[in-house]
Design a protein around this motif. Structure first.
Motif, mmCIF file in Angstrom:
data_model
loop_
_atom_site.group_PDB
_atom_site.id
_atom_site.type_symbol
_atom_site.label_atom_id
_atom_site.label_comp_id
_atom_site.label_asym_id
_atom_site.label_seq_id
_atom_site.Cartn_x
_atom_site.Cartn_y
_atom_site.Cartn_z
ATOM 1 N N PHE A 276 43.074 61.256 42.095
ATOM 2 C CA PHE A 276 41.658 61.443 41.797
ATOM 3 C C PHE A 276 41.400 62.854 41.266
ATOM 4 C CE2 PHE A 276 37.106 61.911 42.943
ATOM 5 C CZ PHE A 276 36.614 60.746 42.387
ATOM 6 N N MET A 277 42.082 63.848 41.833
ATOM 7 C CA MET A 277 41.901 65.231 41.404
ATOM 8 C C MET A 277 42.515 65.485 40.026
ATOM 9 S SD MET A 277 42.478 67.228 45.039
ATOM 10 C CE MET A 277 42.184 68.875 44.387
ATOM 11 N N ILE A 278 43.665 64.884 39.747
ATOM 12 C CA ILE A 278 44.294 65.039 38.429
ATOM 13 C C ILE A 278 43.421 64.414 37.347
ATOM 14 C CG2 ILE A 278 46.250 64.318 36.991
ATOM 15 C CD1 ILE A 278 47.991 64.536 39.556
ATOM 16 N N GLY A 279 42.921 63.200 37.612
ATOM 17 C CA GLY A 279 42.025 62.553 36.656
ATOM 18 C C GLY A 279 40.749 63.343 36.455
ATOM 19 N N SER A 280 40.217 63.900 37.533
ATOM 20 C CA SER A 280 38.986 64.687 37.442
ATOM 21 C C SER A 280 39.210 65.959 36.631
ATOM 22 C CB SER A 280 38.499 65.039 38.852
ATOM 23 O OG SER A 280 38.125 63.889 39.557
ATOM 24 N N GLY A 281 40.360 66.615 36.836
ATOM 25 C CA GLY A 281 40.647 67.826 36.079
ATOM 26 C C GLY A 281 40.785 67.555 34.589
ATOM 27 N N SER A 282 41.416 66.441 34.243
ATOM 28 C CA SER A 282 41.557 66.074 32.834
ATOM 29 C C SER A 282 40.193 65.778 32.210
ATOM 30 C CB SER A 282 42.468 64.847 32.700
ATOM 31 O OG SER A 282 43.742 65.101 33.258
ATOM 32 N N LEU A 283 39.351 65.096 32.967
ATOM 33 C CA LEU A 283 37.996 64.815 32.502
ATOM 34 C C LEU A 283 37.210 66.114 32.314
ATOM 35 C CD1 LEU A 283 35.715 62.781 31.886
ATOM 36 C CD2 LEU A 283 35.227 62.726 34.349
ATOM 37 N N CYS A 284 37.428 67.072 33.205
ATOM 38 C CA CYS A 284 36.750 68.361 33.120
ATOM 39 C C CYS A 284 37.093 69.071 31.809
ATOM 40 C CB CYS A 284 37.142 69.232 34.312
ATOM 41 S SG CYS A 284 36.378 70.867 34.337
ATOM 42 N N LEU A 285 38.368 69.052 31.436
ATOM 43 C CA LEU A 285 38.782 69.672 30.172
ATOM 44 C C LEU A 285 38.067 69.018 28.994
ATOM 45 C CD1 LEU A 285 40.565 71.500 28.439
ATOM 46 C CD2 LEU A 285 42.387 69.765 28.620
ATOM 47 N N GLY A 286 38.009 67.693 28.999
ATOM 48 C CA GLY A 286 37.312 66.993 27.927
ATOM 49 C C GLY A 286 35.847 67.365 27.857
ATOM 50 N N CYS A 287 35.223 67.547 28.995
ATOM 51 C CA CYS A 287 33.801 67.908 29.040
ATOM 52 C C CYS A 287 33.565 69.298 28.458
ATOM 53 C CB CYS A 287 33.291 67.844 30.476
ATOM 54 S SG CYS A 287 33.186 66.176 31.146
ATOM 55 N N TYR A 288 34.435 70.236 28.780
ATOM 56 C CA TYR A 288 34.306 71.589 28.237
ATOM 57 C C TYR A 288 34.451 71.587 26.714
ATOM 58 C CZ TYR A 288 33.832 74.789 32.176
ATOM 59 O OH TYR A 288 33.337 75.505 33.239
ATOM 60 N N ILE A 289 35.395 70.795 26.231
ATOM 61 C CA ILE A 289 35.614 70.720 24.784
ATOM 62 C C ILE A 289 34.383 70.135 24.091
ATOM 63 C CG2 ILE A 289 36.959 69.579 22.979
ATOM 64 C CD1 ILE A 289 39.397 69.770 24.837
ATOM 65 N N ILE A 290 33.831 69.065 24.662
ATOM 66 C CA ILE A 290 32.651 68.429 24.073
ATOM 67 C C ILE A 290 31.454 69.374 24.084
ATOM 68 C CG2 ILE A 290 30.953 66.581 24.373
ATOM 69 C CD1 ILE A 290 33.263 64.831 25.423
ATOM 70 N N ALA A 291 31.201 70.015 25.230
ATOM 71 C CA ALA A 291 30.044 70.903 25.355
ATOM 72 C C ALA A 291 30.137 72.100 24.409
ATOM 73 C CB ALA A 291 29.908 71.392 26.797
ATOM 74 N N SER A 292 31.356 72.595 24.200
ATOM 75 C CA SER A 292 31.516 73.809 23.396
ATOM 76 C C SER A 292 31.568 73.538 21.899
ATOM 77 C CB SER A 292 32.791 74.550 23.817
ATOM 78 O OG SER A 292 33.939 73.725 23.647
#
Length: 393
Positions: A276-292
């Motif tokens: 769950f934490m690995i999947g969440s971290g990968s999702l977090c990276l995608g979110c930062y890329i999208i927001a920026s």
């Protein structure tokens, strides 16, 4: 004994921490415009907040057991209230407004730091089943507190004008003042039987603990870099109004983070925490890329909001891993983990703010640099998983 009273006091303690951490960031652009404080200095408010918490974490590791949990946690609520009241008055009293803001920040950051270190082990010591789920649910109250702070503050600003923010700061101080009494009367146990856990030196000899420290630094940076700048990001980078920026930015970030923690609190025993934490971290990276990188406001907002869900499990999840694998960690373990999270919370927003300023106040450029945090976070979780397997955990 009625440990439900203990839970209620701890829940309200995290609500108080949410007020301390999220109220001032709603006013970043107000401070910038009203007091002519540059964005680079505005970024120092978050840094001072988390560095102060970091210092408190270190001191707690040495002195909380000696002073006693009850006295410390009651003091945490009182200092939080004093800091919030000070925020309303000190900027007008001190030689320059920024000094007054910083003094107030230090006061409620001390209270917030004590809350952060002590509330988790207090709940850990309560005789409940499914401790991981209970810990995640506890931390969800920080998120719901943040939602309440943002929504009610936005409503207040809409009805009475943002120029009356000082009144609201005093109103928020009532919650920690009331919680002083809650902690005074509830039963409080110690997480280790003899009242003494592992020493700092012994903890630092455990490889898993070092990885957990790195994970907490990255979790703090990933969470707070987005959370602390979400309001300013939505307002300046995406062109939304102040009210819509607060609701769409930090409020929805907190909602999705609360959903993540609440879901794990309810279904945690059925889920693999590491995956769950690995999947969440990968999702977090995608979110930062999208927001920026997003040029469309809706896409940028989506990245910001979903980021809250992605970082939700990281902080309580790391605490749960350490509690399960280092059961005698005691106060020192909780304090050092909090210290690491606060270090990330101090560095992340400061890096984003300064890069934004150097890029001509372009907050999206700052958030792009923040992509480094979830990358290291995912790698850290993978190493924790590998180490846990090799040790038979």
């Amino acid at each position: 004994m009625n440990y439900r009273k203990t839970l209620i006091a701890c829940y309200m303690g995290f609500v108080t921490q949410a007020i301390a951490a999220n109220f001032a960031p709603l006013l970043f652009l107000t401070f910038h415009k009203s007091y002519a404080i540059p964005l680079g200095k505005i970024a120092l408010i978050s840094s001072v907040f988390f560095i102060t918490q970091l210092i408190v974490d270190i001191l707690c590791a040495r002195f909380a057991d000696v002073i006693g949990y009850r006295k410390c946690v009651m003091g945490s609520q009182l200092l939080s209230a004093i800091g919030l009241v000070g925020l309303a008055f000190l900027p007008q009293i001190t030689p320059d407004p920024f000094t007054g803001i910083i003094i107030s920040t230090i006061l409620y950051a001390i209270g917030s730091g004590l809350t952060e270190v002590l509330v988790s082990p207090i709940v850990e010591a309560c005789p409940f089943d499914h401790k991981e789920a209970a810990m995640s649910l506890l931390h969800s109250f920080y998120c719901w507190g943040a939602v309440g702070v943002i929504l009610l503050s936005t409503l207040f600003f809409s009805l009475f004008g943002i120029e009356n923010w000082k009144v609201l700061s005093c109103i928020w101080a009532v919650i920690p003042l009331c919680n002083v009494f809650n902690f005074a009367v509830c039963p409080i146990e110690h997480p280790t039987e003899d009242g003494k856990g592992s020493s700092i030196g012994s903890l630092l000899k455990v490889p898993l603990f070092w990885l957990a420290i790195l994970l907490m630094i990255c979790a703090g940076a990933s969470e707070l870099s987005m959370a602390q700048w979400a309001s300013a990001f939505a307002e300046s980078a995406l062109g939304l109004s102040k009210s819509m920026g607060d609701i769409a930015g930090p409020c929805m970030f907190a909602v999705t983070m609360g959903i993540s923690r609440s879901l794990y609190g309810k279904y945690g025993e059925k889920l693999d925490l590491m995956k769950f934490m690995i999947g969440s971290g990968s999702l977090c990276l995608g979110c930062y890329i999208i927001a920026s990188l997003a040029q469309i406001p809706l896409a940028g907002l989506a990245g910001c909001m979903i980021c809250g869900f992605s970082v939700g499990i990281m902080w309580p999840g790391t605490i749960s891993i350490c509690s399960a694998n280092i059961p005698l960690g005691g106060t020192a373990m909780f304090a050092l983990l909090s210290m690491a999270g606060d270090l990330g919370g101090a560095l992340g927003p400061a890096i984003v703010g300064n890069i934004s300023q150097n890029a001509g106040d372009d907050i999206q450029k700052g958030l792009l640099a923040g992509c480094a945090f979830p990358v290291v976070l995912v790698v850290s979780v993978l190493f924790v998983k590998k180490l846990s397997r090799s040790s038979g955990a």
